[in-house]
Enzyme design. Structure first.
Site, short mmCIF file in Angstrom:
data_model
loop_
_atom_site.label_atom_id
_atom_site.label_comp_id
_atom_site.label_asym_id
_atom_site.label_seq_id
_atom_site.Cartn_x
_atom_site.Cartn_y
_atom_site.Cartn_z
N LYS A 40 0.84 -1.20 0.00
CA LYS A 40 0.00 0.00 0.00
C LYS A 40 0.88 1.26 0.00
CE LYS A 40 -4.17 -0.74 2.02
NZ LYS A 40 -5.11 -0.93 3.12
N ASN A 65 -23.85 6.23 13.60
CA ASN A 65 -23.97 5.07 12.71
C ASN A 65 -25.15 4.18 13.12
OD1 ASN A 65 -21.96 5.89 11.06
ND2 ASN A 65 -20.53 4.25 11.52
N PHE A 113 -31.67 8.54 3.81
CA PHE A 113 -31.51 7.24 4.49
C PHE A 113 -32.83 6.52 4.71
CE2 PHE A 113 -27.20 5.95 5.53
CZ PHE A 113 -26.55 6.96 4.83
N LEU A 114 -33.80 6.85 3.85
CA LEU A 114 -35.06 6.09 3.85
C LEU A 114 -35.21 5.36 2.52
CD1 LEU A 114 -37.68 8.44 5.57
CD2 LEU A 114 -36.61 6.38 6.52
N ALA A 158 -35.41 2.21 0.71
CA ALA A 158 -35.58 0.77 0.99
C ALA A 158 -34.91 -0.04 -0.11
CB ALA A 158 -37.07 0.44 1.04
N GLY A 159 -34.51 -1.24 0.23
CA GLY A 159 -33.87 -2.10 -0.76
C GLY A 159 -33.24 -3.29 -0.09
N GLY A 219 -24.70 -2.35 4.17
CA GLY A 219 -23.51 -3.19 4.34
C GLY A 219 -22.32 -2.27 4.49
N CYS A 226 -18.56 -0.47 7.90
CA CYS A 226 -18.84 0.32 9.11
C CYS A 226 -20.19 0.06 9.76
CB CYS A 226 -18.62 1.79 8.82
SG CYS A 226 -16.86 2.11 8.53
N1 LIG Z 1 -14.11 3.63 5.61
C1 LIG Z 1 -14.80 4.66 6.04
O1 LIG Z 1 -15.56 5.25 5.28
C2 LIG Z 1 -14.71 5.14 7.45
C3 LIG Z 1 -14.03 4.41 8.40
N2 LIG Z 1 -14.05 4.81 9.72
C4 LIG Z 1 -13.29 4.06 10.72
O2 LIG Z 1 -11.91 4.25 10.41
C5 LIG Z 1 -11.16 3.08 10.74
C6 LIG Z 1 -10.41 2.60 9.50
O3 LIG Z 1 -11.35 2.20 8.54
P1 LIG Z 1 -10.92 1.94 7.02
O4 LIG Z 1 -10.00 3.02 6.55
O5 LIG Z 1 -12.17 1.72 6.29
O6 LIG Z 1 -10.10 0.57 7.16
P2 LIG Z 1 -9.05 -0.06 6.16
O7 LIG Z 1 -9.00 -1.50 6.47
O8 LIG Z 1 -9.32 0.39 4.76
O9 LIG Z 1 -7.66 0.59 6.59
C7 LIG Z 1 -6.99 0.33 7.78
C8 LIG Z 1 -5.49 0.40 7.52
O10 LIG Z 1 -4.80 0.31 8.76
C9 LIG Z 1 -3.58 -0.37 8.52
N3 LIG Z 1 -3.01 -0.84 9.80
C10 LIG Z 1 -3.42 -1.86 10.60
N4 LIG Z 1 -2.65 -1.93 11.69
C11 LIG Z 1 -1.75 -0.94 11.60
C12 LIG Z 1 -0.70 -0.47 12.45
N5 LIG Z 1 -0.44 -1.06 13.61
N6 LIG Z 1 0.04 0.57 12.06
C13 LIG Z 1 -0.22 1.19 10.87
N7 LIG Z 1 -1.20 0.81 10.03
C14 LIG Z 1 -1.95 -0.24 10.40
C15 LIG Z 1 -4.00 -1.49 7.57
O11 LIG Z 1 -2.87 -2.05 6.90
C16 LIG Z 1 -4.95 -0.74 6.64
O12 LIG Z 1 -4.29 -0.20 5.52
C17 LIG Z 1 -12.19 2.08 11.29
O13 LIG Z 1 -12.24 2.23 12.69
C18 LIG Z 1 -13.50 2.56 10.67
O14 LIG Z 1 -14.61 2.17 11.45
C19 LIG Z 1 -14.70 5.94 10.13
C20 LIG Z 1 -15.38 6.70 9.23
C21 LIG Z 1 -15.43 6.38 7.81
O1 LIG Z 2 -18.39 5.03 9.92
C1 LIG Z 2 -18.30 4.98 8.72
O2 LIG Z 2 -17.43 4.36 8.10
C2 LIG Z 2 -19.27 5.69 7.84
O3 LIG Z 2 -20.42 4.82 7.67
C3 LIG Z 2 -21.40 5.36 6.81
O4 LIG Z 2 -20.86 5.64 5.52
P1 LIG Z 2 -20.68 4.52 4.39
O5 LIG Z 2 -20.60 3.18 5.03
O6 LIG Z 2 -19.55 4.99 3.53
O7 LIG Z 2 -21.96 4.55 3.47
P2 LIG Z 2 -23.48 5.00 3.62
O8 LIG Z 2 -23.78 6.01 2.59
O9 LIG Z 2 -23.82 5.34 5.02
O10 LIG Z 2 -24.23 3.65 3.23
C4 LIG Z 2 -24.12 2.52 4.06
C5 LIG Z 2 -24.99 1.40 3.53
O11 LIG Z 2 -26.37 1.72 3.71
C6 LIG Z 2 -27.08 1.52 2.50
N1 LIG Z 2 -28.18 2.51 2.45
C7 LIG Z 2 -27.94 3.82 2.64
C8 LIG Z 2 -28.98 4.72 2.63
C9 LIG Z 2 -30.29 4.29 2.42
O12 LIG Z 2 -31.27 5.06 2.40
N2 LIG Z 2 -30.50 2.96 2.22
C10 LIG Z 2 -29.48 2.05 2.24
O13 LIG Z 2 -29.72 0.84 2.08
C11 LIG Z 2 -26.04 1.72 1.42
O14 LIG Z 2 -26.42 1.08 0.22
C12 LIG Z 2 -24.82 1.09 2.05
O15 LIG Z 2 -24.83 -0.32 1.87
C13 LIG Z 2 -21.90 6.69 7.38
O16 LIG Z 2 -22.85 7.26 6.47
C14 LIG Z 2 -20.73 7.66 7.56
O17 LIG Z 2 -21.18 8.87 8.16
C15 LIG Z 2 -19.70 7.00 8.46
O18 LIG Z 2 -18.56 7.85 8.61
#
Ligand SMILES: NC(=O)C1=CN([C@@H]2O[C@H](COP(=O)(O)OP(=O)(O)OC[C@H]3O[C@@H](n4cnc5c(N)ncnc54)[C@H](O)[C@@H]3O)[C@@H](O)[C@H]2O)C=CC1
Ligand SMILES: O=C(O)[C@H]1O[C@H](OP(=O)(O)OP(=O)(O)OC[C@H]2O[C@@H](n3ccc(=O)[nH]c3=O)[C@H](O)[C@@H]2O)[C@H](O)[C@@H](O)[C@@H]1O
Length: 449
Positions: A35, A212, A253-254, A256-257, A261, A264
């Site tokens: 990465k 969430n 966020f209403l 349906a479907g 997933g 998060c």
């Molecule tokens: N994906 C999203 O849209 C959002 C994610 N979050 C939160 O952010 C966190 C990360 O989520 P993602 O980015 O989706 O996960 P991700 O799995 O895409 O990325 C996590 C990264 O951390 C790295 N990692 C693991 N252990 C490590 C260490 N000890 N030192 C340095 N790097 C390390 C992994 O190799 C990986 O690249 C989670 O807690 C998630 O719930 C919050 C808001 C939005």
């Molecule tokens: O903690 C996180 O990682 C993030 O999780 C969600 O963001 P995300 O998972 O990227 O996507 P969403 O747009 O929330 O959609 C989540 C799921 O709900 C579904 N969804 C969303 C809206 C809706 O009306 N119906 C529905 O089925 C989407 O298809 C998707 O599978 C939250 O919206 C973010 O605010 C938060 O930061």
């Protein structure tokens, strides 16, 4: 101010590039060398609209760099954001905090000048407080290391705009000095009057999981009504529009479907329940078990509808449109679409999958499905088409696009995005969840609580 971002996945890579866009010098760190190699070349290893451009721009100027060395970031940065993963623990509902603990410890062991560690990962309440001790035990006592929690609310597909212009910013702090540092980091957003909530660690951690949990509940709420409209013959989109006009409810966020997933919402509601149980508050979050169940039942429903339409799945050709958990993302973590595709395959269907961006990730998890690189290749000769992720190119589909390709003229719109009347008028057997275009269902019987 120099900023490091620990963990360069969906959250961390976005945060690092956006911090560079705001003018900071930034170093991203990950333990995954592949990465880091890609990011260092300005190549984003996942799909996120707008992010490749920011990455390339700031890698080119040298303002954004990447490393695998904690020693390097520990000697260099003033603020270290932790954005490592907090996945669901295997076989359990609780969050796996190993990566957060490892990152905090590695930082503490390597920070060689006064600095602030800022948690961004989504964690169970109480995590930040426990890290204070981890940091104290593993750091040089002559160096001051502060800790703050600054949860992230970005959505995949809109990650750049959500990071640069968030709806609100939350600081969980224990010391006013740490708040001042965070105010400097977020100066641009604060100048633009982004609401700021400054609070304690515990509230900051809870704000994130509460948001969430609320979003997940809202989706399952409308999907529960789908079960009723499917049974009595109502229309879920009209119902959602009507209640959504009430400003206290809101239409977002209403939709349906096939349900929610991703990396998060599902794991966060399960981790919240697990944490509440640990706190002796099992009943407070028990409703989230129902939210989870309603959500998972939507996937069953799509599989059953496919069985009903085809009679027998074995030997039938099914085109799957979309495997990402949502459009504009290549993320297939806990994807309802991929789950349905795999279940149809396991039931004997010949499944052909097309997703504009997520085929590669899906193939990494389920190599046996037949992944094809166009809508035409997926649908030609199909007995049934199932739209599972509402990418724009699928939302805009018309019967004229698919008619010449498919054998069966059968379509399940599992995201409620197509014009049912037009498809029926064109002679298709058209099914969309929660509407009169769904065959009547057996009442759902769930086990007593
Ligand atoms: N994906 C999203 O849209 C959002 C994610 N979050 C939160 O952010 C966190 C990360 O989520 P993602 O980015 O989706 O996960 P991700 O799995 O895409 O990325 C996590 C990264 O951390 C790295 N990692 C693991 N252990 C490590 C260490 N000890 N030192 C340095 N790097 C390390 C992994 O190799 C990986 O690249 C989670 O807690 C998630 O719930 C919050 C808001 C939005
Ligand atoms: O903690 C996180 O990682 C993030 O999780 C969600 O963001 P995300 O998972 O990227 O996507 P969403 O747009 O929330 O959609 C989540 C799921 O709900 C579904 N969804 C969303 C809206 C809706 O009306 N119906 C529905 O089925 C989407 O298809 C998707 O599978 C939250 O919206 C973010 O605010 C938060 O930061």
């Amino acid at each position: 101010m120099r900023i490091s971002v620990i963990g360069t996945g969906y959250l961390g890579a976005t945060h690092a590039a956006c911090m560079a866009e705001l003018g900071f010098e930034v170093m991203g760190l990950d333990i995954d060398p592949a990465k880091i190699e890609a990011l260092s070349q300005g190549v984003l290893p996942f799909h996120e609209p707008g992010l490749p451009e920011l990455l390339r721009k700031h890698v080119a100027t040298g303002r954004l760099r990447f490393t695998t060395s904690y020693e390097e970031v520990g000697a260099w940065a003033d603020v270290h954001f932790i954005g490592v993963g907090t996945p669901q623990r295997a076989g359990e509902h609780a969050a796996d905090l190993r990566f957060v603990h490892a990152a905090a410890r590695s930082l503490a062991e390597n920070i060689s000048k006064d600095a602030l560690i800022v948690g961004k990962s989504t964690v169970p309440v109480g995590t930040a407080r426990s890290l204070v001790d981890v940091i104290r035990r593993h750091s040089d006592p002559s160096v001051r290391i502060g800790l703050a929690w600054n949860p992230e609310f970005l959505r995949e597909g809109f990650a750049v705009q959500d990071t640069l212009a968030p709806d609100r910013i939350v600081f969980g702090v224990d010391d006013p000095a740490d708040e001042s540092v965070l105010r400097a980091v977020y100066a641009r957003a604060l100048e633009n009057e982004t609401p700021l909530i400054v609070t304690d660690f515990e509230t900051a951690e809870l704000v994130k999981v509460a948001a969430n949990a609320f979003l997940a509940t809202k989706i399952s709420f409308i999907n529960a009504f789908s079960e009723i409209t499917e049974t009595v013959g109502g229309d879920i989109r009209t119902l959602a529009d009507a209640i959504g006009h009430d400003a206290r409810i809101g239409r977002r966020f209403l939709n349906a479907g096939v349900g929610f997933g991703g990396g998060c919402l599902p794991k966060d509601i399960r981790a919240l329940r697990a944490r509440a149980s640990e706190l002796g508050l099992d009943q407070s979050m028990r409703f989230l078990a129902e939210v989870d169940q309603i959500n998972l039942r939507r996937r069953d429903r799509v599989v059953h509808l496919a069985e009903n339409m085809l009679g027998e799945l074995a030997g039938k050709q099914v085109a799957i449109l979309g495997v990402a958990f949502k459009p504009d993302s290549d993320d297939v973590r806990d994807s309802p679409a991929l789950d349905v595709a795999v279940r149809l395959y396991n039931a004997g269907a010949d499944v052909r999958v097309y997703d504009p961006k997520a085929n590669h990730n899906a193939a990494g998890r389920f190599p046996r499905l037949d992944y094809v690189d166009s809508l035409e290749a997926a649908c030609s000769g199909a007995d049934l088409v199932v739209l599972l992720t509402e990418w724009r190119e699928f939302r805009e589909l018309t019967p004229e696009d698919l008619g010449p390709l498919t054998e069966g003229r059968r379509l399940i719109d599992a995201r409620n995005v197509l014009d049912a009347e037009a498809w029926e008028a064109a002679g298709w057997q058209f099914v969309s969840l929660g509407s009169k275009y769904t065959p009547a269902r057996e009442p759902v019987r769930s086990a007593a609580p």
